[in-house]
Design a protein around this motif. Sequence first.
Motif, mmCIF file in Angstrom:
data_model
loop_
_atom_site.group_PDB
_atom_site.id
_atom_site.type_symbol
_atom_site.label_atom_id
_atom_site.label_comp_id
_atom_site.label_asym_id
_atom_site.label_seq_id
_atom_site.Cartn_x
_atom_site.Cartn_y
_atom_site.Cartn_z
ATOM 1 N N VAL A 167 -9.185 13.138 1.525
ATOM 2 C CA VAL A 167 -9.353 11.692 1.362
ATOM 3 C C VAL A 167 -8.572 11.202 0.146
ATOM 4 N N PHE A 168 -8.317 9.901 0.137
ATOM 5 C CA PHE A 168 -7.541 9.243 -0.905
ATOM 6 C C PHE A 168 -8.426 8.350 -1.750
ATOM 7 N N THR A 169 -8.033 8.158 -2.990
ATOM 8 C CA THR A 169 -8.602 7.093 -3.811
ATOM 9 C C THR A 169 -7.730 5.859 -3.590
ATOM 10 N N PRO A 170 -8.245 4.687 -3.893
ATOM 11 C CA PRO A 170 -7.384 3.503 -3.776
ATOM 12 C C PRO A 170 -6.106 3.624 -4.626
ATOM 13 N N GLU A 171 -6.195 4.183 -5.795
ATOM 14 C CA GLU A 171 -4.993 4.333 -6.628
ATOM 15 C C GLU A 171 -3.960 5.253 -5.971
ATOM 16 N N GLU A 172 -4.415 6.294 -5.295
ATOM 17 C CA GLU A 172 -3.483 7.181 -4.580
ATOM 18 C C GLU A 172 -2.831 6.473 -3.398
ATOM 19 N N ARG A 173 -3.509 5.498 -2.817
ATOM 20 C CA ARG A 173 -2.974 4.744 -1.677
ATOM 21 C C ARG A 173 -2.131 3.537 -2.093
ATOM 22 N N ARG A 174 -2.173 3.171 -3.364
ATOM 23 C CA ARG A 174 -1.432 1.991 -3.831
ATOM 24 C C ARG A 174 0.059 2.050 -3.481
ATOM 25 N N PRO A 175 0.775 3.167 -3.692
ATOM 26 C CA PRO A 175 2.200 3.187 -3.317
ATOM 27 C C PRO A 175 2.421 2.899 -1.825
ATOM 28 N N TRP A 176 1.521 3.404 -0.973
ATOM 29 C CA TRP A 176 1.607 3.112 0.461
ATOM 30 C C TRP A 176 1.505 1.605 0.683
ATOM 31 N N LEU A 177 0.505 0.978 0.082
ATOM 32 C CA LEU A 177 0.318 -0.450 0.262
ATOM 33 C C LEU A 177 1.533 -1.221 -0.241
ATOM 34 N N LEU A 178 2.034 -0.861 -1.396
ATOM 35 C CA LEU A 178 3.159 -1.583 -1.992
ATOM 36 C C LEU A 178 4.468 -1.359 -1.244
ATOM 37 N N SER A 179 4.534 -0.339 -0.405
ATOM 38 C CA SER A 179 5.755 -0.093 0.379
ATOM 39 C C SER A 179 5.816 -0.981 1.619
ATOM 40 N N HIS A 180 4.766 -1.745 1.881
ATOM 41 C CA HIS A 180 4.710 -2.656 3.024
ATOM 42 C C HIS A 180 4.728 -4.083 2.485
ATOM 43 N N LEU A 181 5.840 -4.762 2.718
ATOM 44 C CA LEU A 181 6.062 -6.083 2.146
ATOM 45 C C LEU A 181 5.651 -7.173 3.135
ATOM 46 N N GLU A 182 5.659 -8.415 2.653
ATOM 47 C CA GLU A 182 5.353 -9.537 3.539
ATOM 48 C C GLU A 182 6.549 -9.940 4.385
ATOM 49 N N ASP A 183 7.715 -9.371 4.105
ATOM 50 C CA ASP A 183 8.878 -9.584 4.954
ATOM 51 C C ASP A 183 9.656 -8.275 5.014
ATOM 52 N N GLY A 184 10.623 -8.231 5.889
ATOM 53 C CA GLY A 184 11.382 -7.000 6.048
ATOM 54 C C GLY A 184 10.828 -6.132 7.159
ATOM 55 N N ARG A 185 11.369 -4.931 7.255
ATOM 56 C CA ARG A 185 11.032 -4.011 8.342
ATOM 57 C C ARG A 185 9.669 -3.349 8.202
ATOM 58 N N HIS A 186 9.204 -3.186 6.979
ATOM 59 C CA HIS A 186 7.976 -2.421 6.722
ATOM 60 C C HIS A 186 6.853 -3.382 6.387
ATOM 61 N N ARG A 187 5.972 -3.564 7.358
ATOM 62 C CA ARG A 187 4.913 -4.567 7.267
ATOM 63 C C ARG A 187 3.541 -3.928 7.326
ATOM 64 N N LEU A 188 2.580 -4.649 6.805
ATOM 65 C CA LEU A 188 1.156 -4.306 6.903
ATOM 66 C C LEU A 188 0.434 -5.563 7.355
ATOM 67 N N MET A 189 -0.130 -5.509 8.549
ATOM 68 C CA MET A 189 -0.920 -6.618 9.078
ATOM 69 C C MET A 189 -2.384 -6.180 9.088
ATOM 70 N N VAL A 190 -3.251 -7.062 8.631
ATOM 71 C CA VAL A 190 -4.675 -6.769 8.500
ATOM 72 C C VAL A 190 -5.460 -7.724 9.394
ATOM 73 N N ALA A 191 -6.447 -7.194 10.093
ATOM 74 C CA ALA A 191 -7.383 -8.025 10.857
ATOM 75 C C ALA A 191 -8.685 -8.084 10.069
ATOM 76 N N ALA A 192 -9.122 -9.299 9.793
ATOM 77 C CA ALA A 192 -10.358 -9.495 9.030
ATOM 78 C C ALA A 192 -11.223 -10.531 9.737
ATOM 79 N N GLU A 193 -12.525 -10.359 9.610
ATOM 80 C CA GLU A 193 -13.446 -11.365 10.136
ATOM 81 C C GLU A 193 -13.274 -12.653 9.348
#
Length: 172
Positions: free
Chosen positions: A40-66
Amino acid sequence: MSAESAEVQVRPGVETDLAALTDLYNHYVRETPITFDTAVFTPEERRPWLLSHLEDGRHRLMVAAETGSQRILGYATSSAFRAKQAYDTSVEVSVYLAPEAAGLGVGTLLYKALFEALADEDVHRAYAGIAQPNVPSTRLHERFGFRHVGTYREVGRKFGRYWDVAWYEKEL
């Protein structure tokens, strides 16, 4: 209940989502062969993953929230397929859902938003590796036009056994 009746908002992922996204992913690390991460990961260990997904460009992160609570129901990503420059116009995509969101259409909403976001980007192909068996993921990818291009046999070992990974491809 469907994703529409639950009033789900799909939006780009942001840094304040990091803890919830890490918790969601860690469920799959601990409980399933869907990811081949074994620790398992800590949030700090996952931070580089999150930061590698930008709001534009080829590498995106889309989140579904209530809507309202902003509880994370799942996320979809497009990430680098391989590190070498000739692969730049190919992305690897994936979807992870909160267990209670499975079967509600959240994965469909996430992929729809992700592929719409990628439509104006210089992306030629999307690839998805699906640990087998995983019928819901296979069906989701096939609904979005992915086709099976091959299977790596017993490519990963987790929970004391070997797992196959089926590879799917979609032209963008």
